[in-house]
Design an enzyme around this catalytic site. Structure first.
Site, PDB file in Angstrom:
ATOM      1  N   ASP A 159      31.720  57.494 -16.784  1.00 34.65           N
ATOM      2  CA  ASP A 159      31.503  56.010 -16.280  1.00 34.65           C
ATOM      3  C   ASP A 159      29.890  56.129 -16.011  1.00 34.65           C
ATOM      4  O   ASP A 159      29.008  56.616 -16.765  1.00 34.65           O
ATOM      5  CB  ASP A 159      32.180  55.927 -14.839  1.00 34.65           C
ATOM      6  CG  ASP A 159      32.547  54.480 -14.811  1.00 34.65           C
ATOM      7  OD1 ASP A 159      31.621  53.601 -14.734  1.00 34.65           O
ATOM      8  OD2 ASP A 159      33.682  54.007 -14.780  1.00 34.65           O
ATOM      9  N   HIS A 191      29.829  51.445 -10.147  1.00 35.70           N
ATOM     10  CA  HIS A 191      31.169  51.539 -10.757  1.00 35.70           C
ATOM     11  C   HIS A 191      32.032  52.626 -10.894  1.00 35.70           C
ATOM     12  O   HIS A 191      33.390  52.809 -10.644  1.00 35.70           O
ATOM     13  CB  HIS A 191      30.923  50.684 -11.986  1.00 35.70           C
ATOM     14  CG  HIS A 191      32.223  50.663 -13.088  1.00 35.70           C
ATOM     15  ND1 HIS A 191      32.645  51.397 -14.067  1.00 35.70           N
ATOM     16  CD2 HIS A 191      32.960  49.089 -13.286  1.00 35.70           C
ATOM     17  CE1 HIS A 191      33.739  50.895 -14.404  1.00 35.70           C
ATOM     18  NE2 HIS A 191      33.836  49.713 -14.106  1.00 35.70           N
ATOM     19  N   SER A 346      39.003  47.338 -15.389  1.00 31.90           N
ATOM     20  CA  SER A 346      38.484  48.774 -14.891  1.00 31.90           C
ATOM     21  C   SER A 346      38.940  49.340 -13.503  1.00 31.90           C
ATOM     22  O   SER A 346      39.162  50.526 -13.369  1.00 31.90           O
ATOM     23  CB  SER A 346      36.966  48.535 -14.610  1.00 31.90           C
ATOM     24  OG  SER A 346      36.041  48.586 -15.540  1.00 31.90           O
TER      25      SER A 346
END
Length: 400
Positions: A159, A191, A346
């Site tokens: 990520d 994220h 996600s």
């Protein structure tokens, strides 16, 4: 002379038939001009691959000598994942033509960008995903789970990086690798920390005892090249092999972009190496069949639901979706000891990865069988799941 021309014509036709395919369209906005992913035929050995890479590197050097420096750097990365061989680089058309005509090459594809599949929604919203996946019926916030909670399982978060010092990881997180040039070993975007904590956080996560490895493959804005992500996948397989945790590892890819065959193959080979791979369906409200890594074989592709068990409006759908999971308004850890609320497939994917890790620890289920087990025990039905899409909702088998 006529016979000679016939032979030449036949030879040229044969060469054209044997030439490798160039798959991608250069007009796609996410394609990187003159940058390619070169995939070798299955029959190519490791030694033959190494020899080919040397040949391609020399070929580029000869082209530069003739034409002068043109900003194309040539060879970038080689990839060896569970017997699969490929490489990436930026090449002039003349060099590309030679590569396409090499009998060891299966196909060539343009390198392209892929993006995170989540977005921030609101602050201070309540978290609900933990309670939802541990009960067959909606309406409770209590999280019921096996006490092993992923103990002995390793989670690879491929990520934007992970804030490994965040207290929600309880000292279980370590830095693995960073394949994004020009970035620091941290998570400035947030994220990666959010998705990893959703899967493994002490407070916000499902597999609360799993080990966590940060693998930075996306830049600080949440975008990345498949050439980098494929290198990260190779690193994860090598790391899991070295640590003897093949069969006890989960890898999450909360990213989405246009379909890339080379990328799908790399992801599939990662899964077949013995790592459970959870992926996001994407946030375009369209069929995920044309998305990568959602369309890769051997992965557990997650679409997103709301707190009411509806398909989230943004979520992709389609036959490649294996299961739905909470993905709207998910609270989790963010960098610098903070928390935040994000929405997207996600967020759904690490729910799948986290529940997968708990079942691997509690039941010893092999990675190759894990997605089928999740589908078998799933709850539901998800409302309005989309055309040709499962209505199964992620459930951890708590008995509640």
């Amino acid at each position: 002379m006529a016979l000679f021309k016939v032979i030449l014509t036949a030879f040229a036709a044969l060469s054209a038939v044997d030439a490798a395919r160039l798959l991608s369209s250069p007009n796609d906005k996410d394609v990187v001009p003159n940058s390619y992913l070169v995939v070798m035929k299955d029959s190519v050995t490791s030694a033959e691959f190494d020899s080919h890479v040397t040949w391609a590197t020399d070929l580029h050097g000869e082209s530069v000598s003739r034409r002068g420096a043109d900003g194309l750097n040539g060879f970038k990365y080689s990839y060896k994942i569970n017997g699969w061989h490929a490489y990436s680089g930026s090449f002039h058309q003349e060099t590309l033509d030679e590569i396409l005509n090499n009998d060891k090459v299966d196909f060539v594809e343009h390198d392209r960008y892929v993006y995170i599949s989540g977005f921030v929604t609101q602050k201070d919203a309540p978290s609900w995903g933990l309670g939802r996946v541990s009960h067959r019926h909606n309406g409770t916030r209590d999280y019921v789970y096996d006490e092993r909670a992923g103990k002995g399982i390793t989670f690879y978060g491929v990520d934007t990086g992970i804030d490994i010092h965040h207290p929600d990881f309880g000292g279980r997180a370590v830095w693995g690798t960073n394949v994004v040039n020009g970035t620091k070993d941290n998570d400035r975007q947030g994220h990666g920390t959010h998705t990893a904590a959703t899967a493994t956080g002490t407070k916000y996560g499902l597999a609360k005892n799993a080990n966590v490895v940060a693998v930075k493959a996306l830049n600080d804005y949440g975008a990345g090249l498949w050439s980098n992500i494929m290198k990260a996948l190779e690193w994860c397989v090598e790391d899991a092999t070295k640590k003897n945790i093949i069969g006890k590892a989960v890898l999450n890819l909360s990213i989405s972009g246009g379909k890339v065959v080379a990328a799908n193959q790399a992801v599939t080979k990662t899964a077949k190496a013995g790592i459970f791979v959870s992926v996001a369906a994407g946030n375009d409200n369209q069929d995920a069949t044309n998305k990568s890594p959602a369309s890769a074989e051997g992965v557990c592709c997650a679409a997103a639901t709301t707190i009411r068990d509806d398909k989230a409006k943004f979520s992709n759908y389609g036959s490649v979706v294996k299961i739905y999971a909470p993905g709207q308004g998910i609270t989790s850890a963010t960098p610098n000891n903070s928390t935040g609320v994000m929405s997207g497939t996600s967020m759904a994917a690490p729910h799948v990865g986290g529940v997968g890790a708990t079942l691997m620890a509690s039941k010893g289920i092999a990675p190759a069988d894990l997605c089928a087990e999740l589908i078998k025990v799933a709850s539901g039905p998800v409302q309005n799941p989309g055309s040709s899409t499962t209505n199964k909702l992620l459930y951890n088998g708590s008995g509640q």
